[in-house]
Structures are given as C-alpha cells and as structure tokens.
Design an enzyme around this catalytic site. Structure first.
Site, mmCIF file in Angstrom:
data_model
loop_
_atom_site.group_PDB
_atom_site.id
_atom_site.type_symbol
_atom_site.label_atom_id
_atom_site.label_comp_id
_atom_site.label_asym_id
_atom_site.label_seq_id
_atom_site.Cartn_x
_atom_site.Cartn_y
_atom_site.Cartn_z
ATOM 1 N N HIS A 168 34.076 90.679 -25.359
ATOM 2 C CA HIS A 168 34.257 89.335 -25.928
ATOM 3 C C HIS A 168 34.428 88.265 -24.843
ATOM 4 O O HIS A 168 34.383 87.072 -25.154
ATOM 5 C CB HIS A 168 35.470 89.294 -26.865
ATOM 6 C CG HIS A 168 35.318 90.120 -28.099
ATOM 7 N ND1 HIS A 168 34.272 89.952 -28.981
ATOM 8 C CD2 HIS A 168 36.073 91.137 -28.602
ATOM 9 C CE1 HIS A 168 34.403 90.826 -29.981
ATOM 10 N NE2 HIS A 168 35.467 91.564 -29.767
ATOM 11 N N ASP A 204 30.206 98.413 -30.479
ATOM 12 C CA ASP A 204 31.548 98.103 -30.982
ATOM 13 C C ASP A 204 31.412 97.499 -32.395
ATOM 14 O O ASP A 204 30.368 96.929 -32.729
ATOM 15 C CB ASP A 204 32.206 97.089 -30.043
ATOM 16 C CG ASP A 204 33.649 96.777 -30.364
ATOM 17 O OD1 ASP A 204 34.533 97.386 -29.733
ATOM 18 O OD2 ASP A 204 33.903 95.915 -31.241
ATOM 19 N N HIS A 206 32.717 94.886 -33.451
ATOM 20 C CA HIS A 206 32.669 93.419 -33.364
ATOM 21 C C HIS A 206 31.493 92.969 -32.493
ATOM 22 O O HIS A 206 31.164 93.618 -31.498
ATOM 23 C CB HIS A 206 33.981 92.899 -32.760
ATOM 24 C CG HIS A 206 35.202 93.348 -33.504
ATOM 25 N ND1 HIS A 206 35.937 94.452 -33.114
ATOM 26 C CD2 HIS A 206 35.789 92.874 -34.629
ATOM 27 C CE1 HIS A 206 36.948 94.619 -33.960
ATOM 28 N NE2 HIS A 206 36.878 93.672 -34.887
ATOM 29 N N ASP A 293 35.755 101.353 -32.887
ATOM 30 C CA ASP A 293 36.353 100.716 -34.069
ATOM 31 C C ASP A 293 35.386 100.701 -35.252
ATOM 32 O O ASP A 293 35.680 100.113 -36.296
ATOM 33 C CB ASP A 293 36.898 99.311 -33.755
ATOM 34 C CG ASP A 293 36.005 98.504 -32.840
ATOM 35 O OD1 ASP A 293 34.846 98.913 -32.615
ATOM 36 O OD2 ASP A 293 36.449 97.443 -32.353
#
Ligand code: Q9C
Ligand code: ZN
Length: 350
Positions: A168, A204, A206, A293
């Site tokens: 991120h 991931d 996200h 995740d």
C-alpha cells in the site's frame, strides 16, 4: 528457495488502529511472522537467511521513494516525541489531511507542524508508526533487495519474509500498515540491474494501490492485482478494472476486482486470467506481493480460500517457470498465517 527474513520486525509493534471512530487493537502484529518461522522450522521449504550488511540500501530505497518521504520516516518518531514527552508511550497516528480541491496541499508552504506532516505522508489512520518502525521497515526492504540479488544470481525462488507489509505504500506515502513498498523496491532493483521486463502479481486481498501508483506510467513493469472490489473494500478509491495505466504505461496495469465473499473457484479462475496476462507480457522475472488475507478465516477480509488451496496457488504460479520473488504482505488470521504462507511456498517448490 532462498528466504530472507527480517530479524528486526519485532521493533514494529503498533498498539492501535483507528476503526469506526475508536482505537482498536492492531491486526498487523509481530506474532504473524513468528508463526511463519515456526512453520518453516517444521517444514523447511528453503534456506533461511538474513540480508547481507553491505547492500546499497539507500540507493534502492530512493529508486522508489522520494527523499522527502524517506527523511520523514527516518525522523518521524523523534519529531512525534518532541511534540510532547507523553507521546513516547503512544503510537503516532495522523488526524488531519490535505484534500484535493479546497483544502489542497500547498507545495510552496509544506507544513512544519508534525501532526500536519503525518497527514501529508499517510493516507489513513490505521498505520501506527512507533520508535522501531523505521528500523523494522528498512530491514524489510533489505530483505527484498537481498532476494532480488539472489534472483539475479540465478535463484528461481526467493522470499522477502518480512513485516510490516509494503504494497500500500507509494513513493511518498504510507498507509494500510505499509511504509516501504518492498515489492516495488525489488522490482525496481531487478530493472536497475539488467532485467528489461518485470511483472508484479499482487494476490493480497487488498488492491496494491502503492505498487500500481509507483509503476502507473511505466511499460517496463507490468502490475496485476486480484483483490476485493474497492467500491466496498479497502483501500477504496483505487483498484478498479478500468485503470489500465497512464501515458507510456497504458496497457501495463491490470486490476481484477472481485466481490467480497468470492469463493476459491472464482478467485482461482481469475488467477488463471492474471497468469495468462503475465505470460503474454513475457517478463524475465515475477514479483509476487503475497497476502494471505484471502483466507476464509481472515478477520478483516472477504474471500473464502482454505489452507489447502494455497498449495495450488504456489504450484500454478511455479508453472510459469519464471524466477519468482515473494514479498510477504497481509493476512490477519494469525494462528493459520504460518501454515498458509508456507503452503504457498511449498506448492511453488513441488
Ligand atoms: N478494520 C494489508 O493487508 N484497515 N493491509 C481496514 C479493518 C486497513 C490491509 C479496516 C487494512 C489494510 C497489507
Ligand atoms: Zn491485505
């Protein structure tokens, strides 16, 4: 398989993140990596190493991040404590941000107040920064550089086994538990040391917004991400299917958002799409920001992968027969995090 693990990751241990109006316990905790190490002790899928101390790390960091941002990270904790001695026992979290438009950032008047600076360099209030954050994040980036070096020396599989995660983080911002973008640092290192085309496959839960932004205008690094639809899922705002890259980079980014609740079958079919796109790009190396995740037991995410599925994930990525470098990203079902991570690596090996 060469696995470079971050010996200093414990120095980063946030207490709280802001969630729906209150501070809640951090999801991104040191035990995550400890679980991977204990699983690796049972199933040694590779050689555990620490990065050499003679890396030219500063050059690698500044090939991706701005000097302003790196200086901010290196001095942030001291500045935080200077605001008030009581801050020494508290995480630094931002509480004010410049917005585009009315409350825009004035390049000619950068804030001097540290709380305002935190908002300048962070895009959320869920990424606590503390005394050991810089040392831990830097050593994590060193793992990524060491993994890239090992790949250039001929390794088919290397791992930057580290936390805090990185995908991120943008060239000049932190967020989503990330400070330095380890995957981008590795990809750029490969580009700067002889490879012409590198693909980044982010799995991931996200969207890898930082990595996408870093390479958005570039045709030499193809970024692909499979993630929860950003209209409902973090990091929101970015990660939509129509973002295909900008200028020279047009056609060199692919987002494959899926609805929250998607099954392994749906996700796996999408992975095959992503792998085909990677193959068509014909990269000389692959960087995989590996988040666990996507697991059905993850407390903050919404896909439904099971532990055994991760063996298949590793296996099918290996079928590309590309030198591959994994960076460890999210995954917050702490007790199963080690098993799931090592399953991907074992699957890749077999
Ligand atoms: N209460 C990574 O997986 N917070 N970052 C979402 C949860 C941010 C995830 C709200 C999640 C960041 C690397
Ligand atoms: Zn994640």
């Amino acid at each position: 398989m060469k696995i470079f693990s971050n010996q200093h990751h414990h120095l980063h241990h946030g207490q709280h993140e802001m969630f729906r109006g209150r501070l809640v316990d951090c999801h991104e905790v040191p035990q995550r990596l400890d679980h991977v190490l204990s699983e690796l002790a049972k199933r040694p899928v590779g050689q555990l190493l620490t990065p050499p101390t003679n890396l030219n790390l500063d050059a690698a960091l500044s090939s991706v991040h701005t000097i302003d941002y790196l200086t901010f990270l290196a001095t942030a904790w001291d500045e935080w404590v200077k605001l008030s001695p009581d801050n020494a026992s508290r995480d630094a979290l931002p509480s004010v941000w410049p917005l585009p438009g009315q409350h825009a950032f004035r390049m000619d008047k950068p804030p001097l107040n540290f709380a305002a600076k935190l908002g300048q360099y962070a895009f959320d209030s869920g990424t606590p920064l503390m005394s050991g954050t810089w040392t831990a994040a830097r050593e994590g980036a060193a793992c990524a550089v060491a993994a890239a070096q090992a790949m250039l020396a001929g390794e088919m599989a290397t791992v930057a086994l580290t936390r805090p995660p990185g995908h991120h983080a943008g060239s000049a911002y932190m967020g989503g538990y990330c400070f330095l973008n380890n995957a981008a640092i590795a990809a750029q290192y490969l580009r700067d040391h002889g490879l012409q085309r590198v693909a980044v496959l982010d799995i991931d839960y996200h969207h890898g917004n930082g990595t996408q932004a870093i390479f958005d205008e570039r045709a030499d690094v193809y970024t692909v991400s499979i993630h929860g639809d950003p209209q409902t899922e973090y990091p929101f705002y970015l990660g939509h299917a129509d973002e295909r890259g900008t200028d020279k980079g047009e056609g060199f980014n692919l987002n494959l958002p899926l609805p929250k609740g998607s099954s392994f079958e749906t996700w796996y079919a999408t992975l095959h799409e992503a792998l085909q796109v990677v193959t068509d790009f014909a990269p000389q190396a692959l960087v995989v920001p590996l988040g666990l995740d996507t697991y059905e037991g993850d407390p903050i995410s919404g896909f439904k992968l099971k532990s055994a599925d991760y063996l298949k994930v590793g296996r099918v990525i290996a079928e590309l027969q590309l030198p591959s470098l994994f960076t460890l990203e999210g995954g917050y079902a702490v007790a199963d995090f080690g098993i799931n991570t090592v399953n991907v690596l074992e699957g890749f090996q077999t």
